[in-house]
Design a protein around this motif. Structure first.
Motif, mmCIF file in Angstrom:
data_model
loop_
_atom_site.group_PDB
_atom_site.id
_atom_site.type_symbol
_atom_site.label_atom_id
_atom_site.label_comp_id
_atom_site.label_asym_id
_atom_site.label_seq_id
_atom_site.Cartn_x
_atom_site.Cartn_y
_atom_site.Cartn_z
ATOM 1 N N VAL A 9 -1.109 2.395 -3.256
ATOM 2 C CA VAL A 9 -2.507 2.289 -4.129
ATOM 3 C C VAL A 9 -3.080 3.827 -3.915
ATOM 4 O O VAL A 9 -3.225 4.053 -3.127
ATOM 5 N N GLN A 10 -3.854 4.025 -5.064
ATOM 6 C CA GLN A 10 -4.714 4.981 -5.079
ATOM 7 C C GLN A 10 -5.989 4.862 -4.215
ATOM 8 O O GLN A 10 -6.421 3.595 -4.103
ATOM 9 N N PRO A 11 -6.678 5.839 -3.778
ATOM 10 C CA PRO A 11 -7.876 5.763 -3.148
ATOM 11 C C PRO A 11 -8.753 4.927 -3.781
ATOM 12 O O PRO A 11 -9.062 5.427 -5.072
ATOM 13 N N GLY A 12 -9.732 4.086 -3.188
ATOM 14 C CA GLY A 12 -10.625 3.201 -4.072
ATOM 15 C C GLY A 12 -10.015 1.754 -4.608
ATOM 16 O O GLY A 12 -10.687 1.167 -5.208
ATOM 17 N N GLY A 13 -8.783 1.834 -4.366
ATOM 18 C CA GLY A 13 -7.980 0.702 -5.001
ATOM 19 C C GLY A 13 -8.110 -0.479 -3.930
ATOM 20 O O GLY A 13 -8.457 -0.375 -2.681
ATOM 21 N N SER A 14 -7.272 -1.671 -4.196
ATOM 22 C CA SER A 14 -7.180 -2.552 -3.196
ATOM 23 C C SER A 14 -5.436 -3.177 -3.313
ATOM 24 O O SER A 14 -5.016 -3.001 -4.133
ATOM 25 N N LEU A 15 -5.635 -3.670 -1.960
ATOM 26 C CA LEU A 15 -4.470 -4.508 -1.995
ATOM 27 C C LEU A 15 -4.549 -5.825 -0.946
ATOM 28 O O LEU A 15 -5.663 -5.730 -0.242
ATOM 29 N N ALA A 16 -3.708 -6.665 -1.325
ATOM 30 C CA ALA A 16 -3.809 -7.986 -0.326
ATOM 31 C C ALA A 16 -2.728 -8.273 0.330
ATOM 32 O O ALA A 16 -1.615 -8.269 -0.094
ATOM 33 N N LEU A 17 -2.801 -8.370 1.651
ATOM 34 C CA LEU A 17 -1.839 -8.485 2.592
ATOM 35 C C LEU A 17 -1.662 -9.854 2.935
ATOM 36 O O LEU A 17 -2.636 -10.729 3.236
#
Length: 115
Positions: free
Chosen positions: A12-20
């Motif tokens: 993911v790019q900086p500033g982006g989001s991920l859900a684990l």
């Protein structure tokens, strides 16, 4: 028979989001406090967030305000929503719980924050 399996990592790019997500099996999920840890190359494994059976939460200072831990006992899952990601968040993320003298870990999922 007890198993924890993490998923949701990626690039993911900086500033982006991920859900684990961490799925548990072989346990009565609702009976245990759960945690998310991470380990970057050359660094110690560190606590990122934890959630109790009563849904009280704890966060590392470095992620406070950006990450949210939650649990769904009916689905036997604990999640980590990660927003405003930074390159320094890059690490392998693990979920865990403690049963008596034993600590159980998932296999980990890689999170890479890079342009």
């Amino acid at each position: 028979q007890v198993q924890l399996v993490e998923s949701g990592g990626g690039l993911v790019q900086p500033g982006g989001s991920l859900a684990l997500s961490c799925a548990g099996s072989g346990i009565i999920f609702s009976m245990y406090d759960m945690g998310w840890y991470r380990q970057a190359p050359g660094k110690q494994r560190e606590l990122v967030a934890a959630i109790t059976t009563g849904r009280s939460t704890t966060y590392a200072d470095s992620v406070k305000g950006r990450f949210t831990i939650s649990r769904d006992n009916a689905k036997n899952t604990v999640s980590l929503q990660m927003n405003s990601l930074k390159p320094e968040d890059t690490a392998v993320y693990y979920c865990n719980f403690v049963y008596g003298l034993l600590t159980y870990w998932g296999q980990g999922t890689q999170v890479t924050v890079s342009s």
